[in-house]
Scaffold this motif. Structure first.
Motif, mmCIF file in Angstrom:
data_model
loop_
_atom_site.group_PDB
_atom_site.id
_atom_site.type_symbol
_atom_site.label_atom_id
_atom_site.label_comp_id
_atom_site.label_asym_id
_atom_site.label_seq_id
_atom_site.Cartn_x
_atom_site.Cartn_y
_atom_site.Cartn_z
ATOM 1 N N GLY A 1 -19.796 4.261 -3.421
ATOM 2 C CA GLY A 1 -20.055 4.596 -4.811
ATOM 3 C C GLY A 1 -19.451 3.614 -5.784
ATOM 4 N N GLY A 2 -19.390 2.353 -5.397
ATOM 5 C CA GLY A 2 -18.821 1.326 -6.248
ATOM 6 C C GLY A 2 -17.318 1.189 -6.158
ATOM 7 N N ARG A 3 -16.689 1.942 -5.247
ATOM 8 C CA ARG A 3 -15.224 1.971 -5.199
ATOM 9 C C ARG A 3 -14.623 1.147 -4.053
ATOM 10 N N ALA A 4 -15.414 0.462 -3.266
ATOM 11 C CA ALA A 4 -14.882 -0.168 -2.057
ATOM 12 C C ALA A 4 -13.702 -1.089 -2.351
ATOM 13 N N VAL A 5 -13.822 -1.946 -3.359
ATOM 14 C CA VAL A 5 -12.735 -2.888 -3.645
ATOM 15 C C VAL A 5 -11.582 -2.187 -4.352
ATOM 16 N N TYR A 6 -11.882 -1.237 -5.239
ATOM 17 C CA TYR A 6 -10.798 -0.451 -5.848
ATOM 18 C C TYR A 6 -9.949 0.199 -4.762
ATOM 19 N N ASP A 7 -10.615 0.827 -3.785
ATOM 20 C CA ASP A 7 -9.884 1.494 -2.706
ATOM 21 C C ASP A 7 -9.078 0.495 -1.884
ATOM 22 N N ALA A 8 -9.655 -0.684 -1.626
ATOM 23 C CA ALA A 8 -8.942 -1.691 -0.852
ATOM 24 C C ALA A 8 -7.704 -2.187 -1.596
ATOM 25 N N VAL A 9 -7.820 -2.347 -2.911
ATOM 26 C CA VAL A 9 -6.657 -2.768 -3.712
ATOM 27 C C VAL A 9 -5.570 -1.711 -3.647
ATOM 28 N N VAL A 10 -5.950 -0.451 -3.835
ATOM 29 C CA VAL A 10 -4.957 0.635 -3.782
ATOM 30 C C VAL A 10 -4.307 0.697 -2.399
ATOM 31 N N ASP A 11 -5.101 0.551 -1.342
ATOM 32 C CA ASP A 11 -4.572 0.614 0.018
ATOM 33 C C ASP A 11 -3.592 -0.523 0.308
ATOM 34 N N ARG A 12 -3.855 -1.708 -0.248
ATOM 35 C CA ARG A 12 -3.082 -2.891 0.108
ATOM 36 C C ARG A 12 -2.005 -3.273 -0.898
ATOM 37 N N VAL A 13 -1.963 -2.604 -2.054
ATOM 38 C CA VAL A 13 -1.130 -3.108 -3.137
ATOM 39 C C VAL A 13 0.349 -3.185 -2.765
ATOM 40 N N ASP A 14 0.850 -2.255 -1.961
ATOM 41 C CA ASP A 14 2.257 -2.311 -1.573
ATOM 42 C C ASP A 14 2.565 -3.532 -0.715
ATOM 43 N N GLU A 15 1.579 -4.004 0.052
ATOM 44 C CA GLU A 15 1.762 -5.204 0.864
ATOM 45 C C GLU A 15 1.666 -6.469 0.026
ATOM 46 N N LEU A 16 0.950 -6.387 -1.081
ATOM 47 C CA LEU A 16 0.676 -7.576 -1.886
ATOM 48 C C LEU A 16 1.643 -7.755 -3.042
ATOM 49 N N LEU A 17 2.132 -6.652 -3.599
ATOM 50 C CA LEU A 17 2.911 -6.698 -4.832
ATOM 51 C C LEU A 17 4.395 -6.505 -4.548
ATOM 52 N N ALA A 18 5.208 -7.398 -5.072
ATOM 53 C CA ALA A 18 6.654 -7.303 -4.899
ATOM 54 C C ALA A 18 7.206 -6.134 -5.713
ATOM 55 N N PRO A 19 8.333 -5.542 -5.300
ATOM 56 C CA PRO A 19 8.959 -4.492 -6.107
ATOM 57 C C PRO A 19 9.204 -4.986 -7.531
ATOM 58 N N GLY A 20 8.849 -4.147 -8.508
ATOM 59 C CA GLY A 20 8.970 -4.533 -9.902
ATOM 60 C C GLY A 20 7.795 -5.330 -10.413
ATOM 61 N N GLY A 21 6.841 -5.662 -9.522
ATOM 62 C CA GLY A 21 5.685 -6.449 -9.921
ATOM 63 C C GLY A 21 4.632 -5.614 -10.620
ATOM 64 N N SER A 22 3.629 -6.284 -11.174
ATOM 65 C CA SER A 22 2.600 -5.629 -11.969
ATOM 66 C C SER A 22 1.212 -5.847 -11.389
ATOM 67 N N LEU A 23 0.400 -4.802 -11.462
ATOM 68 C CA LEU A 23 -1.013 -4.855 -11.118
ATOM 69 C C LEU A 23 -1.808 -4.702 -12.397
#
Length: 276
Positions: free
Chosen positions: A173-195
């Motif tokens: 429903g148009g959410r595939a990349v949104y879901d992937a970002v949410v799933d992976r954000v902890d692996e990609l973003l350092a503590p204190g970082g911004s999305l």
């Protein structure tokens, strides 16, 4: 470093229908935009391979161009779905230390590099990676992740295999990349970082906000933009696309009024130590 200053209530900007009032000075294959005091000229050599940035994507830069917005100087940033390199070029122009431009479309790397170089920016600070987000394995986490995910629902009748589809259409429903970002954000973003995310109302904004705040992220809406649903590229399948969108709206997963929808410029901060 505090990247979350006090803010006034969320602004809503209504963009006129059609090209008049676009956030670009020119389009559809070349445009000029000013970001934090620098004029950037973005072009796309082959619009059938790489999507020229739309007002949907540009809205996030517009929301970031002003007082009280996050610090970009010195950050190590990841640009997810880099496309033509709009965000990568803007971040480098604003003083980012390094930018990794990630896109599933192989044509994106050459176009992003070309736009960075054409604007006189230091290409040695840019790394281009061709990979699906789900398979990307970075060597380090980033201070900043920025993205404008595809947000139109998939249908086999208008399915394409070129870069245009990967930039506009997504499964779930148009959410595939949104879901992937949410799933992976902890692996990609350092503590204190911004999305930073340009989030379409066609792809369930409340769900993304709820999932990230439920994991402890601080959420803020910088600005909301109202604009036309990008139906021109799918004129032949307009009725099918509108049917898919109406189905999502009936399920409470999309918000739009006629041919108008909104894009929310969202800022999420991961809890933890601030970047020095």
């Amino acid at each position: 470093m505090n990247t979350f200053p006090d803010r006034t209530p969320t602004r809503r900007r209504v963009l006129p229908a059609g090209e008049n009032g676009s956030l670009w000075e020119a389009r559809p294959s070349c445009g000029i935009v000013e970001f934090r005091g620098t004029r950037l000229r973005l072009m796309v050599e082959n619009p059938s391979e790489v999507l020229f940035p739309t007002d949907c994507g540009l809205s996030l830069l517009s929301a970031l161009d002003g007082d009280g917005t996050p610090v970009l100087e010195g950050v190590n940033a990841l640009d997810i779905g880099a496309g033509s390199g709009l965000y990568s070029a803007a971040l480098l122009a604003a003083g980012a230390d390094r930018v990794t431009a990630l896109d599933i479309n192989p044509a994106s790397a050459a176009q992003t590099s070309a736009n960075v170089t054409a604007n006189g920016l230091d290409a040695s600070r840019l790394t281009c990676v061709t990979s699906p987000l789900e398979e990307y394995r970075p060597r380090e986490r980033f201070d900043l992740v920025i993205t404008n995910p595809p947000h139109l629902p998939y249908d086999p009748s208008y399915a394409r295999t070129d870069g245009l589809e990967t930039a506009l259409v997504a499964r779930r429903g148009g959410r595939a990349v949104y879901d992937a970002v949410v799933d992976r954000v902890d692996e990609l973003l350092a503590p204190g970082g911004s999305l930073l995310m340009a989030h379409s109302s066609l792809a369930d904004v409340p769900r993304t906000v709820a999932e990230l705040t439920g994991r402890g992220y601080e959420a803020e809406t910088l600005e909301v933009f109202e604009m036309d649903i990008p139906l021109l590229a799918y004129a032949e399948h307009r009725e099918t696309l509108q049917l898919r969108l109406k189905e999502l709206r009936a399920q409470g997963r999309a918000e739009f009024d006629g041919s108008r929808f909104t894009v929310h410029a969202l800022l999420f901060r991961r809890p933890g130590a601030q970047r020095a």
